[in-house]
Design a protein around this motif. Structure first.
Motif, PDB file in Angstrom:
ATOM      1  N   ILE A 188      13.122  -5.581   7.397  1.00 57.42           N
ATOM      2  CA  ILE A 188      11.859  -5.098   6.821  1.00 57.42           C
ATOM      3  C   ILE A 188      10.911  -6.302   6.713  1.00 57.42           C
ATOM      4  O   ILE A 188      11.258  -7.301   6.077  1.00 57.42           O
ATOM      5  CB  ILE A 188      12.043  -4.550   5.386  1.00 57.42           C
ATOM      6  CG1 ILE A 188      13.223  -3.594   5.272  1.00 57.42           C
ATOM      7  CG2 ILE A 188      10.737  -3.939   4.872  1.00 57.42           C
ATOM      8  CD1 ILE A 188      12.916  -2.192   5.653  1.00 57.42           C
ATOM      9  N   ILE A 189       9.742  -6.184   7.321  1.00 61.01           N
ATOM     10  CA  ILE A 189       8.745  -7.255   7.180  1.00 61.01           C
ATOM     11  C   ILE A 189       7.794  -6.843   6.051  1.00 61.01           C
ATOM     12  O   ILE A 189       7.095  -5.829   6.153  1.00 61.01           O
ATOM     13  CB  ILE A 189       7.985  -7.488   8.499  1.00 61.01           C
ATOM     14  CG1 ILE A 189       8.998  -7.839   9.602  1.00 61.01           C
ATOM     15  CG2 ILE A 189       6.954  -8.613   8.329  1.00 61.01           C
ATOM     16  CD1 ILE A 189       8.410  -7.948  10.990  1.00 61.01           C
ATOM     17  N   LEU A 190       7.824  -7.617   4.965  1.00 52.18           N
ATOM     18  CA  LEU A 190       7.066  -7.238   3.773  1.00 52.18           C
ATOM     19  C   LEU A 190       5.647  -7.798   3.831  1.00 52.18           C
ATOM     20  O   LEU A 190       4.682  -7.124   3.511  1.00 52.18           O
ATOM     21  CB  LEU A 190       7.733  -7.788   2.500  1.00 52.18           C
ATOM     22  CG  LEU A 190       9.236  -7.594   2.350  1.00 52.18           C
ATOM     23  CD1 LEU A 190       9.681  -8.078   0.990  1.00 52.18           C
ATOM     24  CD2 LEU A 190       9.602  -6.139   2.514  1.00 52.18           C
ATOM     25  N   ARG A 191       5.554  -9.063   4.219  1.00 49.94           N
ATOM     26  CA  ARG A 191       4.249  -9.713   4.191  1.00 49.94           C
ATOM     27  C   ARG A 191       4.190 -10.696   5.361  1.00 49.94           C
ATOM     28  O   ARG A 191       4.153 -10.292   6.498  1.00 49.94           O
ATOM     29  CB  ARG A 191       4.029 -10.376   2.817  1.00 49.94           C
ATOM     30  CG  ARG A 191       2.584 -10.550   2.475  1.00 49.94           C
ATOM     31  CD  ARG A 191       2.363 -10.931   1.028  1.00 49.94           C
ATOM     32  NE  ARG A 191       3.043 -12.154   0.610  1.00 49.94           N
ATOM     33  CZ  ARG A 191       2.839 -12.742  -0.562  1.00 49.94           C
ATOM     34  NH1 ARG A 191       1.997 -12.222  -1.435  1.00 49.94           N
ATOM     35  NH2 ARG A 191       3.489 -13.851  -0.880  1.00 49.94           N
ATOM     36  N   LYS A 192       4.257 -11.987   5.088  1.00 50.19           N
ATOM     37  CA  LYS A 192       4.079 -12.948   6.189  1.00 50.19           C
ATOM     38  C   LYS A 192       5.289 -12.981   7.130  1.00 50.19           C
ATOM     39  O   LYS A 192       6.434 -13.035   6.667  1.00 50.19           O
ATOM     40  CB  LYS A 192       3.900 -14.359   5.630  1.00 50.19           C
ATOM     41  CG  LYS A 192       2.672 -14.517   4.762  1.00 50.19           C
ATOM     42  CD  LYS A 192       2.524 -15.991   4.390  1.00 50.19           C
ATOM     43  CE  LYS A 192       1.476 -16.182   3.333  1.00 50.19           C
ATOM     44  NZ  LYS A 192       1.942 -15.903   1.966  1.00 50.19           N
ATOM     45  N   ALA A 193       5.026 -12.994   8.407  1.00 53.61           N
ATOM     46  CA  ALA A 193       6.085 -13.219   9.394  1.00 53.61           C
ATOM     47  C   ALA A 193       5.431 -14.035  10.492  1.00 53.61           C
ATOM     48  O   ALA A 193       4.935 -13.496  11.478  1.00 53.61           O
ATOM     49  CB  ALA A 193       6.614 -11.897   9.920  1.00 53.61           C
TER      50      ALA A 193
END
Ligand code: HXC
Length: 514
Positions: free
Chosen positions: A396-401
Motif C-alpha cells: 500500500i502506498i500511503l504518501r511519498k514513494a
C-alpha cells in the motif's frame, strides 16, 4: 541392590544433579536478580510440560584439576515441552555451574536437542547464561561451539530459532544467538560481548563496565543485535509466548490462524495522515487501524526506528508488516533500516508469512556517512530480499514513494502481487523541490525572479507527478483506494493469494549482498 534401594538411589542422584552449582551458588544467582535456570524453563513452558534429557551427562576434562570437579548436568538443562500447547525444544544454561561455560559434553547436549528440533520440525529456544567456551577444555569447547553454529545454520529457515540472553554472555554464547532468528534481552541482566571487560582491560588497557560494553540497551538501540527488550524475565517469557503465537512450527507449515477480529474503533485510518504532506505521523497508528484487534508485535522497536517491522493478523492470519516510519528521519531507508527490513522479509518468506508493505518515504538517505557506511550494499539487501520472497506480497502506498525508495518498498517491479495507492500517494523519481531545481534549473536561474519561478515550477511538478495517477495510468499499481477500503482490499488480496506458488530457476542458493 533391591528395587527399592535402586529407586532411592535414583532419586538421590537426580536431586543432586538437579541442584546444579548448589544452594549457595543459586542464592548468588538470585542476588544478581536472575532466576535459576530450572525456574526459567518452568515459567516459560506450559505447566508440567517439560521433559528433561541427559541429566546425568558428565564432562570428560581432566586438565586443570577438572577431574576433581563435578559439573552437574554439565551446566546446561535440555529437553522438550510445550508453549501455547505446541511442542518446543529448549535449553537453559546454568551459570551456577562453572559460569554456564560450554565444554564438549555441554555442547553435545545442545546439539542433540538441535538435531531433534530440525528433524521433528519443532522451534528451538536457547536460554543463554554463559561465559562462552569453557577455558579448561581448550579446543574441545571450541569444537562444541563449532558444532552448534553448524546446526544453527542448518536450522536457519527450517525451524524458528529463538535466543534469550539472561546473564553475562561471551564468545560462542553470543555468536550462536547471532545465527538465530530472534534475540531477547532483559534490562540490567543481559550482557552480550565477544570478549568481556577483563580481556578488554588486558588487551587494550581500557576500562568499561559490562553494561556499557554490551547491556540490553546497547544491543536493542545501538548494535541491533537484539530484537526484544523486557524489563524483567517474566515479561521476557511472555514476549516469547506472544511471538510464538504468530509463527508456524516450521517452514513446511503455516502459522495457525485465530478467530478474526476487526481493529479497535479508536483507530480511524481516515484521520491519521495529516493534511499537510510535510507533517509526520506514526505508521503504527495506521497498522493498528487496519489489522485485527489493533494488535501489532513490533520487532526491533528500539533500533533503526525509521522503519517499522513486526507481526500482525489480517482476518485471523499472521502477516509480516514492513512500514516506513515518517516520525523518524521521514522514514528514509539507510544502512541500518535496510538491514532490519531485509532480515525480517527473509524470515517471513522462509516461514510462509505473507508480507504487507506500507510505503511512505522520500528515498534512500543521502550523505557521506551513509555512502561510506555502505548504503549501496546495505540498501541492496532490501531489493534482494523483496525480489527473492515468494510469499504473497501486498503493498500500500500511503504518501511519498520517491526514487529508489519506491522501487525498494515492494513495488510491482520487485514482484508484489497487489499494489494499492491512497489518493494521497506521491509516486515520482524525487520530491518536487529537488526535481524542480534540476529539471527547471535554466528557467529558474535565468528568471528575473528566481524564487517565484522556482515556486511555480515546484507547483507544476506537484500537479503533474505528486499523485498516484501516473503510476495508475501505466499499470504500476492495481487500484487507487480510499484509506477506509484498505483492510477489505488486503483481506481480499490475501484470500486470492492463499495458494500462491511461484517457481523460480533452480540454484543452490543466491548471493545476497551480506
Ligand atoms: C570457564 C568460566 C568461564 C569460561 C566464567 N567462568 N567464564 N569458566 N570458562 N569461559 C567461571 C568463572 O571462573 C567463575 O568460576 C564463574 O564462571 C563465574 O564467573 P565470574 O567471572 O565470577 O562472573 P562475572 O564476574 O559475572 O563475569 C562473567 C564473565 C566473565 C563476564 C562471563 O566470567 C568472563 O569474562 N569470562 C570469560 C569470557 C570469555 O572470554 N570466554 C571465552 C570466549 S571464546 P568460579 O569457580 O570462580 O565460580 C568462545 C569461543 C567461541 O566462546 C568463539 C566464537 C566465534
Amino acid at each position: 541392590m533391591s528395587i527399592l534401594s535402586k529407586i532411592k538411589d535414583f532419586f538421590a542422584r537426580k536431586s543432586v544433579a538437579k541442584a546444579g552449582g548448589g544452594e549457595k551458588a543459586i542464592e548468588k544467582q538470585k542476588a544478581m536478580g536472575k532466576l535459576p535456570c530450572r525456574d526459567r524453563i518452568e515459567i516459560l513452558l506450559d505447566k508440567n510440560s517439560f521433559f528433561e534429557y541427559d541429566l546425568f551427562i558428565a564432562h570428560k576434562c581432566t586438565d586443570f584439576n577438572m577431574d576433581k570437579k563435578q559439573l552437574y548436568a554439565d551446566g546446561v538443562v535440555t529437553g522438550t515441552g510445550t508453549i501455547n500447547g505446541n511442542p518446543i525444544c529448549v535449553f537453559a544454561q546454568d551459570f551456577t555451574v562453572a559460569g554456564g561455560s560450554l565444554g564438549l559434553m555441554h555442547a553435545r547436549k545442545i546439539t542433540k536437542l538441535m538435531d531433534h528440533s530440525l528433524k521433528l520440525g519443532v522451534p528451538l529456544i536457547g536460554i543463554n547464561d554463559s561465559g562462552g567456551a569453557r577455558i579448561q577444555e581448550g579446543v574441545n569447547s571450541l569444537a562444541g561451539y563449532g558444532e552448534i553454529f553448524f546446526r544453527n545454520t542448518l536450522a536457519s529457515g527450517v525451524v524458528p530459532q529463538i535466543s534469550v540472553i539472561l546473564g553475562p554472555c561471551a564468545g560462542g554464547a553470543v555468536y550462536s544467538p547471532a545465527l538465530t532468528d530472534f534475540v531477547f534481552v532483559v534490562d540490567k541482566i543481559s550482557k552480550m560481548f565477544i570478549t568481556g571487560p577483563e580481556v578488554i582491560k588486558t588487551v587494550l588497557g581500557e576500562e568499561i563496565s559490562m553494561e556499557d560494553l554490551g547491556g540490553a540497551s546497547v544491543h536493542t538501540e545501538i548494535s541491533g543485535n537484539a530484537h526484544f527488550f523486557a524489563k524483567d524475565e517474566y515479561e521476557c517469557f511472555e514476549q516469547i509466548k506472544t511471538l510464538l503465537s504468530y509463527l508456524p512450527q516450521s517452514n513446511t507449515k503455516k502459522a495457525k490462524a485465530i478467530e478474526p477480529r476487526p481493529p479497535k474503533v479508536n483507530f480511524d485510518v481516515e484521520k491519521i495522515i495529516p493534511s499537510d504532506a510535510k507533517k509526520p505521523y506514526d505508521i503504527r497508528d495506521v497498522i493498528r487501524s487496519i489489522f485485527d484487534n489493533s494488535d501489532f508485535l513490533e520487532v526491533q522497536e528500539r533500533w533503526a526506528s525509521n522503519i517499522v517491522v513486526g507481526f500482525a493478523r489480517l482476518h485471523g492470519e499472521t502477516v509480516g508488516i514492513v512500514g516506513n516510519q515518517p516520525l523518524v528521519l521521514a522514514g528514509v531507508l539507510d544502512v541500518d533500516s535496510s538491514d532490519k527490513a531485509a532480515r525480517f522479509i527473509r524470515f517471513c518468506d522462509s516461514f510462509n508469512i505473507p508480507l504487507v508493505t506500507l510505503v511512505d518515504l522520500p528515498g534512500y538517505l543521502p550523505g557521506v556517512d551513509q555512502e561510506h557506511a555502505g548504503v549501496i550494499r546495505h540498501g541492496a539487501k532490501v531489493l534482494y530480499s523483496y525480489s527473492e520472497a515468494t510469499v504473497p506480497k501486498l503493498t500500500i502506498i500511503l504518501r511519498k514513494a520517491y526514487g529508489g525508495g519506491y522501487i525498494a518498498m515492494c513495488s510491482r517491479h520487485l514482484g508484489a502481487d497487489f499494489v494499492f495507492a491512497w489518493p494521497t500517494a506521491e509516486i515520482a523519481v524525487m520530491g518536487p523541490e529537488g526535481a524542480a531545481n534540476i529539471i527547471f534549473r535554466a528557467e529558474i536561474t535565468g528568471s528575473s525572479n528566481p524564487d517565484e519561478t522556482r515556486k511555480q515550477k515546484v507547483q507544476e511538478y506537484i500537479e503533474k507527478f505528486s499523485n498516484p495517477y501516473v503510476a495508475a495510468e501505466n499499470g504500476h499499481i492495481d487500484a487507487v483506494i480510499e484509506p477506509s477500503e484498505t483492510r477489505a482490499a488486503l483481506i481480499h488480496s490475501l484470500r486470492l493469494a492463499a495458494n500462491k506458488k511461484e517457481v523460480r530457476q533452480f540454484k543452490k542458493h543466491g548471493i545476497p549482498p551480506f
